[in-house]
Design a protein around this motif. Structure first.
Motif, PDB file in Angstrom:
ATOM      1  N   SER A 147       0.563  -1.355   0.516  1.00  0.00           N
ATOM      2  CA  SER A 147      -0.239  -0.035  -0.280  1.00  0.00           C
ATOM      3  C   SER A 147       0.726   1.270   0.025  1.00  0.00           C
ATOM      4  CB  SER A 147      -0.562   0.357   1.274  1.00  0.00           C
ATOM      5  OG  SER A 147      -0.424  -0.008   2.066  1.00  0.00           O
ATOM      6  N   TYR A 148      -0.022   2.034  -0.603  1.00  0.00           N
ATOM      7  CA  TYR A 148       0.869   3.256  -0.239  1.00  0.00           C
ATOM      8  C   TYR A 148       0.333   3.962   0.520  1.00  0.00           C
ATOM      9  CZ  TYR A 148       2.717   8.390  -1.677  1.00  0.00           C
ATOM     10  OH  TYR A 148       2.632   9.507  -2.097  1.00  0.00           O
ATOM     11  N   VAL A 149       1.284   5.008   1.572  1.00  0.00           N
ATOM     12  CA  VAL A 149       1.037   5.993   2.396  1.00  0.00           C
ATOM     13  C   VAL A 149       1.929   7.417   2.484  1.00  0.00           C
ATOM     14  CG1 VAL A 149       1.023   6.657   5.067  1.00  0.00           C
ATOM     15  CG2 VAL A 149       1.559   3.332   4.499  1.00  0.00           C
ATOM     16  N   SER A 150       1.258   7.978   2.093  1.00  0.00           N
ATOM     17  CA  SER A 150       1.187   9.632   2.006  1.00  0.00           C
ATOM     18  C   SER A 150       0.856  10.403   3.720  1.00  0.00           C
ATOM     19  CB  SER A 150      -0.243  10.219   0.727  1.00  0.00           C
ATOM     20  OG  SER A 150       0.423  11.472   0.443  1.00  0.00           O
ATOM     21  N   MET A 151       1.775  11.299   3.822  1.00  0.00           N
ATOM     22  CA  MET A 151       1.987  12.610   4.062  1.00  0.00           C
ATOM     23  C   MET A 151       2.944  13.123   3.969  1.00  0.00           C
ATOM     24  SD  MET A 151       3.777   8.995   7.485  1.00  0.00           S
ATOM     25  CE  MET A 151       3.036  10.029   8.844  1.00  0.00           C
ATOM     26  N   GLU A 152       1.999  14.499   4.130  1.00  0.00           N
ATOM     27  CA  GLU A 152       1.825  15.552   3.746  1.00  0.00           C
ATOM     28  C   GLU A 152       3.314  16.043   2.696  1.00  0.00           C
ATOM     29  OE1 GLU A 152       1.359  18.446   6.819  1.00  0.00           O
ATOM     30  OE2 GLU A 152       0.988  16.631   8.210  1.00  0.00           O
ATOM     31  N   GLY A 153       3.222  15.296   1.822  1.00  0.00           N
ATOM     32  CA  GLY A 153       4.246  15.386   0.713  1.00  0.00           C
ATOM     33  C   GLY A 153       5.737  14.283   0.890  1.00  0.00           C
ATOM     34  N   ALA A 154       5.444  13.783   1.352  1.00  0.00           N
ATOM     35  CA  ALA A 154       6.175  12.631   1.618  1.00  0.00           C
ATOM     36  C   ALA A 154       5.208  11.660   1.716  1.00  0.00           C
ATOM     37  CB  ALA A 154       6.528  12.685   2.760  1.00  0.00           C
ATOM     38  N   GLY A 155       5.980  10.068   1.113  1.00  0.00           N
ATOM     39  CA  GLY A 155       4.901   9.094   0.854  1.00  0.00           C
ATOM     40  C   GLY A 155       6.224   7.551   1.067  1.00  0.00           C
ATOM     41  N   MET A 156       5.370   6.731   0.927  1.00  0.00           N
ATOM     42  CA  MET A 156       6.468   5.463   1.303  1.00  0.00           C
ATOM     43  C   MET A 156       5.126   4.442   0.579  1.00  0.00           C
ATOM     44  SD  MET A 156       7.616   5.287   5.079  1.00  0.00           S
ATOM     45  CE  MET A 156       5.342   4.852   6.369  1.00  0.00           C
ATOM     46  N   GLN A 157       6.334   3.661  -0.147  1.00  0.00           N
ATOM     47  CA  GLN A 157       5.178   1.920   0.108  1.00  0.00           C
ATOM     48  C   GLN A 157       5.457   1.191   1.317  1.00  0.00           C
ATOM     49  OE1 GLN A 157       4.299   2.583  -4.276  1.00  0.00           O
ATOM     50  NE2 GLN A 157       3.293   1.412  -2.598  1.00  0.00           N
ATOM     51  N   VAL A 158       4.455   0.342   2.074  1.00  0.00           N
ATOM     52  CA  VAL A 158       4.498  -0.409   2.321  1.00  0.00           C
ATOM     53  C   VAL A 158       3.775  -1.790   2.586  1.00  0.00           C
ATOM     54  CG1 VAL A 158       3.091  -0.792   5.277  1.00  0.00           C
ATOM     55  CG2 VAL A 158       3.932   1.292   4.371  1.00  0.00           C
ATOM     56  N   THR A 159       4.967  -2.715   2.790  1.00  0.00           N
ATOM     57  CA  THR A 159       4.831  -4.091   2.226  1.00  0.00           C
ATOM     58  C   THR A 159       4.096  -4.752   3.970  1.00  0.00           C
ATOM     59  OG1 THR A 159       6.290  -4.096   0.945  1.00  0.00           O
ATOM     60  CG2 THR A 159       5.874  -6.663   1.891  1.00  0.00           C
ATOM     61  N   SER A 188       7.486  -4.685   6.342  1.00  0.00           N
ATOM     62  CA  SER A 188       8.527  -3.438   5.636  1.00  0.00           C
ATOM     63  C   SER A 188       8.575  -2.210   5.103  1.00  0.00           C
ATOM     64  CB  SER A 188       9.377  -4.023   4.449  1.00  0.00           C
ATOM     65  OG  SER A 188       8.708  -4.415   3.426  1.00  0.00           O
ATOM     66  N   THR A 189       9.370  -1.277   4.901  1.00  0.00           N
ATOM     67  CA  THR A 189       8.629  -0.013   3.886  1.00  0.00           C
ATOM     68  C   THR A 189       9.934   0.056   3.306  1.00  0.00           C
ATOM     69  OG1 THR A 189      10.002   2.080   5.403  1.00  0.00           O
ATOM     70  CG2 THR A 189       7.914   1.439   5.966  1.00  0.00           C
ATOM     71  N   ALA A 190       9.148   0.660   2.213  1.00  0.00           N
ATOM     72  CA  ALA A 190      10.580   1.747   0.230  1.00  0.00           C
ATOM     73  C   ALA A 190       9.996   2.582  -0.031  1.00  0.00           C
ATOM     74  CB  ALA A 190      10.321   0.180  -0.310  1.00  0.00           C
ATOM     75  N   PRO A 191      10.615   3.242  -0.473  1.00  0.00           N
ATOM     76  CA  PRO A 191      10.544   4.330  -1.030  1.00  0.00           C
ATOM     77  C   PRO A 191       9.932   4.285  -2.497  1.00  0.00           C
ATOM     78  CG  PRO A 191      12.986   4.359  -1.136  1.00  0.00           C
ATOM     79  CD  PRO A 191      12.128   2.669  -0.389  1.00  0.00           C
ATOM     80  N   ALA A 192       8.269   5.288  -2.395  1.00  0.00           N
ATOM     81  CA  ALA A 192       7.656   5.145  -3.872  1.00  0.00           C
ATOM     82  C   ALA A 192       8.585   6.274  -4.535  1.00  0.00           C
ATOM     83  CB  ALA A 192       6.792   6.149  -3.375  1.00  0.00           C
ATOM     84  N   PRO A 193       8.204   6.097  -6.275  1.00  0.00           N
ATOM     85  CA  PRO A 193       8.980   6.407  -6.793  1.00  0.00           C
ATOM     86  C   PRO A 193       8.912   8.314  -6.892  1.00  0.00           C
ATOM     87  CG  PRO A 193       7.527   5.375  -7.935  1.00  0.00           C
ATOM     88  CD  PRO A 193       7.360   5.403  -6.615  1.00  0.00           C
ATOM     89  N   GLY A 194      10.022   8.859  -6.797  1.00  0.00           N
ATOM     90  CA  GLY A 194       9.976  10.851  -7.407  1.00  0.00           C
ATOM     91  C   GLY A 194       9.492  11.130  -5.898  1.00  0.00           C
ATOM     92  N   ILE A 195       9.095  11.060  -5.289  1.00  0.00           N
ATOM     93  CA  ILE A 195       9.251  11.302  -3.557  1.00  0.00           C
ATOM     94  C   ILE A 195       9.687  11.010  -2.208  1.00  0.00           C
ATOM     95  CG2 ILE A 195       7.470   9.615  -3.155  1.00  0.00           C
ATOM     96  CD1 ILE A 195       5.467  12.303  -2.683  1.00  0.00           C
ATOM     97  N   ALA A 196       9.473  12.283  -1.257  1.00  0.00           N
ATOM     98  CA  ALA A 196      11.049  11.693  -0.544  1.00  0.00           C
ATOM     99  C   ALA A 196      10.344  11.450   0.198  1.00  0.00           C
ATOM    100  CB  ALA A 196      11.007  13.013   0.338  1.00  0.00           C
ATOM    101  N   LEU A 197      11.119  10.152   2.316  1.00  0.00           N
ATOM    102  CA  LEU A 197      10.750   8.997   2.569  1.00  0.00           C
ATOM    103  C   LEU A 197       9.986  10.079   3.372  1.00  0.00           C
ATOM    104  CD1 LEU A 197      13.072   6.440   2.566  1.00  0.00           C
ATOM    105  CD2 LEU A 197      10.488   6.409   1.934  1.00  0.00           C
ATOM    106  N   PRO A 198       9.470   9.664   3.969  1.00  0.00           N
ATOM    107  CA  PRO A 198       8.632  10.509   5.587  1.00  0.00           C
ATOM    108  C   PRO A 198       9.602  10.587   6.571  1.00  0.00           C
ATOM    109  CG  PRO A 198       6.334   8.990   5.304  1.00  0.00           C
ATOM    110  CD  PRO A 198       7.881   8.731   4.394  1.00  0.00           C
TER     111      PRO A 198
END
Length: 392
Positions: A125-137, A160-170
């Motif tokens: 799933s994708y978690v978005s947090m105010e301009g940042a985001g990450m993929q959560v497995t 686990s977590t992983a970066p999403a393309p083109g966006i900073a990690l929270p």
């Protein structure tokens, strides 16, 4: 010109042999297939113990001067060279028809009263947090009661977590829910119940006309979704919930094959990291895919992918004291620190503008089926399970 085309042209004017004519060639082919070879090709038929060795088969068939029916994963055949893979599906409709035949050939699980179908899935799933985001497995397990009656259990955890393309990690990254989180759902035995659950789908008929009407009923609820996408979205929901019942899934694939606007995705990756071939219908900014094995057309899972960057802004609703207390209690029950939670929630006591970004290529949601079996009983519940009762 490729070799297969050359071989086919070589035999275009040779009439097909009768059973009597082919008996000797078939025996030679099977004998060659049984012979031990150091580099045999292996074709594995899903969910059976059958393995067919094809080493030396092509040479035996050509030496005998016959064409042997091409072996396809969906059980069909065509004129071609033995052991060579069937041509890929020409379009999304054909892919779904092959997937339906593969699903229909899967053995049905037949749990006895009191037993459960146990379904294991991998999730992203994708978690978005105010301009940042990450993929959560994560993982998800379900225990679905035989016959659709009784409580059913869903168990989720994040791993686990992983970066999403083109966006900073929270920063800092949110704490993962690594411990199992259980939801026990009570489904009432009332004929008017309309909510779609896996336990209810266990008893659905396989009549496609009935299923089509049920899909249309579910699609009509999605008033916020464009009309041409509602039916496809409802089909996807039902496929996701019916993974434990291949005969029902096959019927849904046949219905999905008739949906206008579906296209084929040559390469799609499920939540378990398996590459497959997909069928999709694109929305305004996302693409929802059903994913299948590229050679057997067995259903692997589904995912929704962002097809363009999207930024949304809204004003948050302020949290009340009751909201904060409830969130803190829930967090403490999962091992989080109460004072830290209250400090983090303090800024949400007032309305504020929130901006969320979803980058192109982010996997918004995905589930992959990794195991289906029969369990004798429900497992012991994790601490502090949630209880849900589906209304009539």
């Amino acid at each position: 010109m490729d070799e297969i085309t050359a071989v086919r042209r070589l035999w275009t004017e040779v009439p097909e042999g009768s059973d009597e004519d082919l008996r000797g060639a078939r025996g030679a082919l099977l004998a060659a297939a049984r012979a031990p070879r150091s580099r045999a090709w292996m074709l594995r038929i899903p969910r059976t113990g059958l393995r067919i060795a094809l080493a030396g088969g092509v040479a035996a068939a050509l030496t005998a001067g016959v064409l042997v029916a091409e072996i396809r994963p969906d059980g069909s055949d065509s004129r071609g060279v033995a052991g060579m893979p069937a041509a890929p599906p020409a379009n999304a409709r054909e892919l779904l028809e092959r997937a339906a035949r593969t699903a229909a050939a899967e053995p049905e699980l037949r749990p006895r009263p009191g037993e459960y179908v146990h379904l294991e899935m991998r999730t992203v799933s994708y978690v978005s947090m105010e301009g940042a985001g990450m993929q959560v497995t994560g993982t998800e397990e379900r225990w679905i009661p035989a016959g659709g009656t009784g409580p059913w259990l869903s168990r989720e955890r994040q791993i686990s977590t992983a970066p999403a393309p083109g966006i900073a990690l929270p920063s800092p990254q949110p704490q993962l829910q690594r411990e199992p989180e259980d939801t026990l759902t009570e489904t009432p035995a009332c004929s008017s119940a309309d909510t779609v659950t896996a336990s209810r789908m266990a008893t659905w008929p396989l009549d496609e006309a009935w299923l089509r009407r049920r899909i249309e009923t579910e699609a009509a609820k999605a008033t916020a979704v464009p009309e041409h996408l509602r039916f496809w979205g409802a089909v996807g929901t039902f496929v996701r919930e019916s993974a434990f019942r291949p005969a029902l899934t096959a019927a849904l694939f046949r219905i999905a094959a008739g949906v206008d606007g579906i296209t084929m995705v040559p390469d799609a990756v499920d939540a378990a990291g398996r590459h497959g071939i997909g069928v999709t219908m694109e929305e305004d900014h996302t693409r929802t895919e059903l994913i299948f094995d590229k050679s057997t057309y067995r259903y692997l899972g589904e995912r929704t992918v962002a097809t363009r960057d999207r930024t949304t802004s809204f004003t948050s609703r302020p949290l009340s004291d009751a909201d904060v207390d409830r969130i803190v209690r829930d967090g403490v029950s999962k091992g989080m620190n109460a004072e830290t939670l209250r400090r983090e929630l303090e800024r949400d006591r007032k309305p504020r503008k929130v901006t969320m970004r979803t980058p192109k290529g982010a996997v918004i949601g995905s589930r992959a089926v990794v195991g289906v079996d029969v369990a004798q009983d429900l497992p012991s519940l994790a601490p502090h399970p949630s209880h849900v009762k589906v209304p009539c």
